[in-house]
Design a protein around this motif. Structure first.
Motif, short mmCIF file in Angstrom:
data_model
loop_
_atom_site.label_atom_id
_atom_site.label_comp_id
_atom_site.label_asym_id
_atom_site.label_seq_id
_atom_site.Cartn_x
_atom_site.Cartn_y
_atom_site.Cartn_z
N HIS A 67 73.12 59.52 84.52
CA HIS A 67 72.50 59.26 83.22
C HIS A 67 71.00 59.02 83.42
CE1 HIS A 67 76.26 59.04 80.95
NE2 HIS A 67 76.76 58.39 81.97
N PRO A 68 70.28 60.02 83.95
CA PRO A 68 68.86 59.83 84.22
C PRO A 68 68.03 59.81 82.94
CG PRO A 68 69.44 62.11 84.58
CD PRO A 68 70.72 61.38 84.29
N ILE A 69 66.90 59.16 82.99
CA ILE A 69 65.97 59.16 81.87
C ILE A 69 65.14 60.44 81.88
CG2 ILE A 69 63.94 58.00 80.89
CD1 ILE A 69 65.09 55.38 81.95
N TYR A 70 64.85 60.95 83.08
CA TYR A 70 64.01 62.14 83.22
C TYR A 70 64.75 63.23 83.99
CZ TYR A 70 60.28 58.86 82.07
OH TYR A 70 59.50 57.91 81.44
N LYS A 71 64.39 64.46 83.70
CA LYS A 71 64.72 65.60 84.54
C LYS A 71 63.42 66.35 84.81
CE LYS A 71 69.56 66.28 83.27
NZ LYS A 71 70.58 67.23 82.75
N LEU A 72 63.40 67.14 85.84
CA LEU A 72 62.21 67.92 86.14
C LEU A 72 62.19 69.17 85.27
CD1 LEU A 72 61.70 67.84 90.01
CD2 LEU A 72 60.49 66.55 88.25
N GLY A 73 61.19 69.24 84.41
CA GLY A 73 61.00 70.45 83.64
C GLY A 73 60.31 71.49 84.51
N ILE A 74 60.80 72.72 84.45
CA ILE A 74 60.25 73.80 85.26
C ILE A 74 59.65 74.85 84.32
CG2 ILE A 74 60.75 75.52 87.02
CD1 ILE A 74 61.16 72.55 87.88
N ALA A 75 58.43 75.23 84.60
CA ALA A 75 57.73 76.20 83.76
C ALA A 75 58.37 77.58 83.88
CB ALA A 75 56.26 76.27 84.16
N PRO A 76 58.35 78.36 82.82
CA PRO A 76 58.85 79.74 82.91
C PRO A 76 58.17 80.50 84.04
CG PRO A 76 58.41 79.14 80.62
CD PRO A 76 57.87 78.02 81.47
N GLY A 77 58.98 81.12 84.88
CA GLY A 77 58.45 81.93 85.97
C GLY A 77 58.00 81.17 87.19
N GLY A 119 62.58 81.42 80.30
CA GLY A 119 62.80 81.04 81.69
C GLY A 119 62.52 79.59 82.01
N GLY A 120 62.07 78.81 81.03
CA GLY A 120 61.90 77.37 81.24
C GLY A 120 63.25 76.72 81.46
N LYS A 121 63.31 75.72 82.31
CA LYS A 121 64.59 75.07 82.59
C LYS A 121 64.37 73.64 83.05
CE LYS A 121 64.60 77.02 87.26
NZ LYS A 121 65.27 77.95 88.19
N LEU A 122 65.46 72.95 83.26
CA LEU A 122 65.46 71.58 83.76
C LEU A 122 66.29 71.52 85.03
CD1 LEU A 122 66.23 69.75 80.39
CD2 LEU A 122 63.99 69.91 81.47
N ILE A 123 65.84 70.77 86.01
CA ILE A 123 66.66 70.53 87.20
C ILE A 123 66.76 69.03 87.43
CG2 ILE A 123 66.07 72.76 88.22
CD1 ILE A 123 64.27 71.28 90.21
N SER A 124 67.84 68.61 88.04
CA SER A 124 68.08 67.18 88.29
C SER A 124 67.39 66.75 89.57
CB SER A 124 69.58 66.90 88.39
OG SER A 124 69.81 65.55 88.73
N HIS A 125 66.88 65.52 89.55
CA HIS A 125 66.29 64.97 90.78
C HIS A 125 67.28 64.10 91.53
CE1 HIS A 125 65.95 61.29 88.43
NE2 HIS A 125 65.23 61.93 87.53
N GLU A 126 68.36 63.67 90.87
CA GLU A 126 69.43 62.88 91.47
C GLU A 126 68.93 61.58 92.10
OE1 GLU A 126 71.54 65.49 94.08
OE2 GLU A 126 72.46 66.61 92.44
N LEU A 127 67.96 60.97 91.43
CA LEU A 127 67.45 59.67 91.84
C LEU A 127 67.63 58.69 90.70
CD1 LEU A 127 64.08 60.88 93.42
CD2 LEU A 127 65.99 59.89 94.69
N ARG A 128 67.68 57.42 91.00
CA ARG A 128 67.71 56.40 89.95
C ARG A 128 66.32 56.31 89.31
NH1 ARG A 128 71.30 51.11 90.62
NH2 ARG A 128 70.67 51.12 88.45
#
Length: 325
Positions: A102-112, A194-203
């Protein structure tokens, strides 16, 4: 020269009674709304001057102007306050159960941007906000990926509103921490490109109420802070136990989000954890202080001195008392 050492804390007992006319200026819009929706706001045994202020920079600015007594922030602003010579202490601590999921943030990744894992951040441009939780998260992410600041390009910019999302969309940066409230909108707007989110898996779940030291040195205000910490604890639990009322009354009516986005946030938040013992929280805060000190060249200090442990049990006790009724 400003002191960069945390205050060692108060040892005087908190008075039992709050003198008539005692007032606290509080910047905690989320709790204010929860108290309004639950009907508890008029039961506070002291006067409140509510301020629509949240986040580290604005809270610290208001503290310095003596315009605010209490603020609601993540884990970095109290550290930054110490490093800028502003005496503050934490009086309430909240986390999330099952925090990694239940993270507060995810890493947003720019298209491309061609980033699929944390290791792919090497050589990329990353949004960075010193003195805020988002900035510290980026340093933790780099540490986890086995990277240093020299392996990436940190682009300093404020983390307010849609700044990070817009920076990703314009490809000013390749990656940026995106808060929960913005995640659905970012994917809806830029996912097709192509924008997406990836998890950092940190508290990334610490959330604190902190106060100017002068407030805690004032016996009347110190007593009022105790009662606010209790109300804050009850409000945190009320939000979790009344998801539909909270979604409509806060996310939709006050924040202007869609019903779908509000439901996403309700599910994402998970259950609050208000620990009656801060030992683990202090240990995690010490790790953060040490990491930031190493990466920024600031002096390390004892995390223990950042917490006023006189208030340690009040939020959890208040929730427990409600559960027993």
């Amino acid at each position: 020269m400003l002191s960069t050492t945390a205050h060692a804390g108060n040892t005087a007992a908190i008075p039992n009674d709050i003198p008539p006319g005692t007032t606290l200026a509080i910047g905690d819009p989320k709790t204010q709304r929860a108290l309004e929706l639950s009907g508890e706001i008029d039961k506070l045994p002291f006067k409140v001057k509510w301020a629509n202020i949240s986040g580290g920079p604005r809270t610290i600015e208001a503290f310095r102007a003596n315009a605010l007594d209490l603020g609601s922030v993540a884990d970095i602003p109290p550290i930054h306050a110490v490093w800028t010579g502003l005496p503050v202490q934490i009086v309430a601590a909240s986390f999330r159960k099952d925090a990694v999921n239940h993270p507060i943030y995810k890493l947003g990744i720019a298209p491309g941007a061609k980033i699929d894992t944390l290791a792919d951040l090497r050589g990329k441009k990353i949004a960075y906000s010193p003195g805020q939780a988002q900035g510290a998260l980026i340093l933790r992410v780099l540490q986890k990926a086995g990277l240093t600041q020299k392996d990436v390009k940190l682009v300093e910019m404020p983390s307010t509103g849609d700044v990070y999302a817009n920076a990703l969309a314009s490809k000013l940066v390749d990656a940026a921490p995106i808060a929960e409230a913005i995640q659905p909108r970012y994917l809806a707007n830029y996912g097709p490109d192509g924008g997406k989110l990836i998890s950092h898996e940190l508290r990334d779940d610490p959330w604190y109420i902190y106060a100017r030291q002068a407030v805690l040195d004032d016996p009347a205000k110190a007593a009022a802070v105790r009662e606010y910490v209790k109300a804050w604890g009850r409000a945190s639990r009320w939000i979790y136990e009344h998801p539909e009322e909270w979604a409509k009354g806060y996310y939709v009516q006050q924040q202007g989000l869609s019903p779908a986005d509000s439901q996403f946030l309700i599910k994402s938040a998970g259950e609050p954890d208000l620990p009656p013992n801060w030992t683990d929280a202090i240990a995690r805060q010490q790790q953060t202080i040490d990491l930031l000190a190493k990466e920024t060249g600031k002096p390390a200090f004892k995390a223990e001195d950042l917490f006023d442990r006189r208030y340690e049990t009040f939020a959890a006790q208040a929730v427990s008392n409600v559960a027993r009724k």
